[in-house]
Design an enzyme around this catalytic site. Structure first.
Site, PDB file in Angstrom:
ATOM      1  N   ASP A 187       0.845  -1.191   0.000  1.00  0.00           N
ATOM      2  CA  ASP A 187       0.000   0.000   0.000  1.00  0.00           C
ATOM      3  C   ASP A 187       0.881   1.243   0.000  1.00  0.00           C
ATOM      4  OD1 ASP A 187      -2.404   1.264  -0.122  1.00  0.00           O
ATOM      5  OD2 ASP A 187      -2.787   1.209   2.028  1.00  0.00           O
TER       6      ASP A 187
ATOM      7  N   HIS B 247      -4.206  13.701   1.297  1.00  0.00           N
ATOM      8  CA  HIS B 247      -4.457  12.818   2.443  1.00  0.00           C
ATOM      9  C   HIS B 247      -3.243  12.795   3.371  1.00  0.00           C
ATOM     10  CE1 HIS B 247      -5.551   9.310   4.847  1.00  0.00           C
ATOM     11  NE2 HIS B 247      -4.392   8.774   4.530  1.00  0.00           N
TER      12      HIS B 247
ATOM     13  N   ARG C 210       1.289  16.576  13.349  1.00  0.00           N
ATOM     14  CA  ARG C 210       2.367  17.574  13.263  1.00  0.00           C
ATOM     15  C   ARG C 210       1.811  18.819  12.570  1.00  0.00           C
ATOM     16  NH1 ARG C 210       3.976  12.769  11.242  1.00  0.00           N
ATOM     17  NH2 ARG C 210       3.469  13.565   9.166  1.00  0.00           N
TER      18      ARG C 210
ATOM     19  N   GLU D 227      -9.184   4.200  -2.174  1.00  0.00           N
ATOM     20  CA  GLU D 227      -7.930   4.000  -2.905  1.00  0.00           C
ATOM     21  C   GLU D 227      -8.205   3.334  -4.244  1.00  0.00           C
ATOM     22  OE1 GLU D 227      -4.629   2.289  -0.895  1.00  0.00           O
ATOM     23  OE2 GLU D 227      -5.258   2.975   1.105  1.00  0.00           O
TER      24      GLU D 227
ATOM     25  N   GLN E 184      -4.610   1.866  15.194  1.00  0.00           N
ATOM     26  CA  GLN E 184      -3.493   2.404  14.414  1.00  0.00           C
ATOM     27  C   GLN E 184      -2.679   3.423  15.223  1.00  0.00           C
ATOM     28  OE1 GLN E 184      -4.830   4.075  10.689  1.00  0.00           O
ATOM     29  NE2 GLN E 184      -2.793   4.713  10.033  1.00  0.00           N
TER      30      GLN E 184
ATOM     31  N   TYR F  80       1.228   2.027  15.741  1.00  0.00           N
ATOM     32  CA  TYR F  80       1.950   2.199  14.470  1.00  0.00           C
ATOM     33  C   TYR F  80       3.389   2.659  14.608  1.00  0.00           C
ATOM     34  CZ  TYR F  80       2.176   7.283  13.749  1.00  0.00           C
ATOM     35  OH  TYR F  80       2.503   8.599  13.809  1.00  0.00           O
TER      36      TYR F  80
ATOM     37  N   SER G  64      -9.389  -5.850   3.870  1.00  0.00           N
ATOM     38  CA  SER G  64      -9.346  -4.831   2.812  1.00  0.00           C
ATOM     39  C   SER G  64     -10.253  -5.331   1.698  1.00  0.00           C
ATOM     40  CB  SER G  64      -7.918  -4.656   2.268  1.00  0.00           C
ATOM     41  OG  SER G  64      -6.980  -4.509   3.314  1.00  0.00           O
TER      42      SER G  64
END
Lengths: 434, 434
Positions: free
Chosen positions: A134, A141, A150, A208, A247, A251, A264
């Site tokens: 991926d 995005h 951030r 996607e 996540q 992550y 998915s």
């Protein structure tokens, strides 16, 4: 890319539902794997509301030459061997399919018994997916997601040089329509001191495109950018379901893992590069100040026609909307032109260090968001991490997805003078956690 | 785990080289896929310096019952179907193999023609690897690597709760002995302003164990921790070759990608849980202040005997050492007891959100470093990111690996009163970038 008479807007099919069909007019002719009622999985071609049994057509000697070679590889309920053949045989097969299926075809009587009503059939994954990668090529995005972590520096310094990507889980990719079970997992909201385990509270979708790999490369050999398009066998829609709370906790430092690998969903038809040829466009000019792609990612032809003019839509149907007879809520209307890298650049980068890509491997582009909120490709972005819930016409609100919600991705390629084509639906309904 | 007479230290084999063999005495009996000279890949069992042709043995009706079922699945040059059977048939096959191959066996005359000299054979991957996942369970490695980026906070807050892992690339996993080509890629040293492309300058190895998945789980269903060991079909050595300069530039925010996916090497024999049974030990007590594993990762039996007493060695042979007739340089002597999570915990975590694990999937543990420099599992740690080069007996120095260097991983399980076993070598030689 060369256009030929398979793209002729005047061509109609004797399959009446194909003419004016939103997804599968005779100008599309995508490949997939289906089961007719009571039958085993086999290769097929979508034409309007029908599916042509490609294996039966090959057995009936309806193809010749390269097209016959391609059709005869389409056996065993997976198209990997056909994908491995590459452009020539696939194009030959498309040309002969267009002739077989066109209005006035002298093969109509032979072909008609080989057509199945699509609604009566079950679709499967079109190939055995060896590896799934991926990417993160939707720059808007990347900025939207990055800004939540951030605010002053949403894009990391590598983004405009490296087509960022990561390995995904191949085993949990399912075809459209397969239930999507809400995952359990560890999550630790900022206001809790230790993690807990339970159903994800922040279940999201991601809009996607999927890229099917064709012939591929040997281990240790790169794919030059000018050849990369020849290693793409087609496209699909991909919903990279994401558990945002899992996540967020898991992550770092190695990337998303169980937050993604529970499921998915892909649209089951492989839309060929030939079908997409009229809809290829120049890659958007990079903003002033952005670096040029490094030489291994730069090819004049790819810059000139490597991107795709492809409208992407996300629809949400909820139990509340359905109960009131209301239509689905449009969550987003995005466009594949928002991708910072072309599909060929993603493929060339992937193989640049010698990683071998195999026929039937799948690459996701990453979430495709435009600069408008109406073009965002995930709830994370639309609701700003869940802080600004959506209100639907039913009165329901949504921070993230609830059990019973159904998300559908659609794609539509348009160009003046050509018949528009679609990808078919990529749909999944959220089932409760076990 | 139950010990039986296959673990009897007094048992010898009629295959003379097996008795006292460092890796493959009759107490080991690992499964793999080999080609005899001029022959096609087939299933085999290592015994001393020989390989038993398992398919031929099954055809000769040397097995019965469950063992025969297991042996007959071992066809087509991949052991996936055998791995899918799980513990019972695998254990039955081991028991009958021990009887067939023991000293004084009444089958010696029948078995002997089915033995091949291992040095004359080619080893292959033992299974088709559907998905490959790499964990990060070596806590000392996590601290050593983390300290280079975050000196004050080397371990991230999730580490002691989440068995951190990420999806890896399955297609580029190769068996021991396969050349390892130095990858090209983007890298941007801190003292340069823009990235450049070229051969990795910081090519490293990583000492890991591989975990082969047995039966596995369905999509959407978890594997409870108390059942997780039953889904482990065996173990191998894994060298997760890593291009540190590429990794440093590409890995944020989604994790390592091309820095790892150019090649990973495994030892070709599947060391069964039955062979490892005498060497299972209690999981090391967590340091004072560490949280207890969350309930879905805690099982009394797993805590009591889920870890492994397994010595792990890394040897480096360089062109300079070879030219001077010097022995390989020992880069590290580590121990699998340094893992923060047991193999069963890794499996239970992986499936906890419903991700489906399939027979023949492979999980890496992550780099296994002990607290001593002499037990570090990568050059990144040993040379402190390349800043403190090693000097070898040949006078050569090494920050990272040079072309022509050969890295070999070895494993040795020992316990008083039992015959020690090894895993066979996991070797790769660095070839120049293309």
């Amino acid at each position: 890319m060369a256009l030929d008479d398979t793209h002729d807007a005047a061509r109609q099919s004797f399959v009446a539902s194909a003419n004016g069909h939103a997804d599968f007019p005779i100008q599309n002719l995508p490949f997939g794997v289906f089961s007719p009622p009571g039958g085993a999985p086999r290769a097929g071609v979508a034409i309007g509301d029908m599916i042509l049994d490609l294996e039966a057509a090959a057995e009936a000697h309806l193809f010749c030459g390269d097209a016959d070679v391609a059709a005869r590889t389409a056996k065993g309920g997976a198209l990997n061997a056909m994908l491995a053949l590459g452009t020539g045989p696939r194009r030959a097969l498309r040309t002969q399919l267009a002739t077989l299926l066109e209005a006035g075809s002298r093969f109509e009587a032979q072909v008609t018994p080989l057509l199945h009503e699509a609604t009566a059939c079950t679709m499967h994954l079109p190939a055995r997916i060896g590896d799934y990668t991926d990417f993160f090529a939707g720059i808007q995005h990347a900025m939207n997601a990055g800004a939540m972590f951030r605010p002053d520096n949403p894009l990391l310094p590598n983004y405009k040089y490296v087509p960022i990507g990561y390995h995904g889980r191949a085993s949990s990719i399912v075809p459209s329509g397969h239930p999507v079970r809400r995952p359990n997992g560890q999550r630790k909201p900022a206001n809790e001191t230790v993690p807990s385990v339970g159903p994800s509270r922040n279940l999201d979708y991601e809009l996607e495109l999927g890229i099917w790999i064709g012939p591929g490369n040997k281990l240790g050999e790169a794919i030059p950018i000018r050849e990369a398009a020849d290693h793409i066998a087609g496209f699909c829609l991909l919903n990279d379901w994401s558990a945002r709370d899992i996540q967020g906790w898991e992550y770092q430092p190695l990337g998303p893992f169980l937050a993604k690998s529970f499921c998915s969903t892909i649209s089951p038809w492989i839309i060929t590069p030939e079908a997409m040829a009229p809809f290829r466009v120049a890659q958007a000019k990079r903003p002033e100040g952005d670096p040029a792609p490094l030489p291994y990612l730069w090819d004049q032809a790819d810059q000139a026609e490597g991107a795709m003019a492809l409208e992407l839509e996300v629809l949400l149907m909820t139990p509340g909307l359905a109960a009131k007879g209301l239509p689905p809520h449009r969550l987003g209307l995005s466009d594949a032109r928002a991708l910072y890298w072309t599909p060929a650049q993603l493929v060339a980068h992937h193989a640049s260090g010698g990683c071998n890509l195999n026929p039937g491997d799948l690459c996701g582009t990453g979430t495709i968001s435009t600069t408008e909120v109406s073009g965002y490709g995930s709830l994370l972005e639309i609701t700003r991490g869940g802080r600004e819930p959506l209100t639907l016409a039913s009165g329901e609100t949504r921070r993230f997805l609830e059990d019973g919600d159904e998300v559908t991705l659609l794609a539509r390629a348009r160009r003046d003078g050509f018949v528009s084509i679609g990808f078919g639906a990529c749909t999944g309904t959220i089932h409760p956690a076990p």
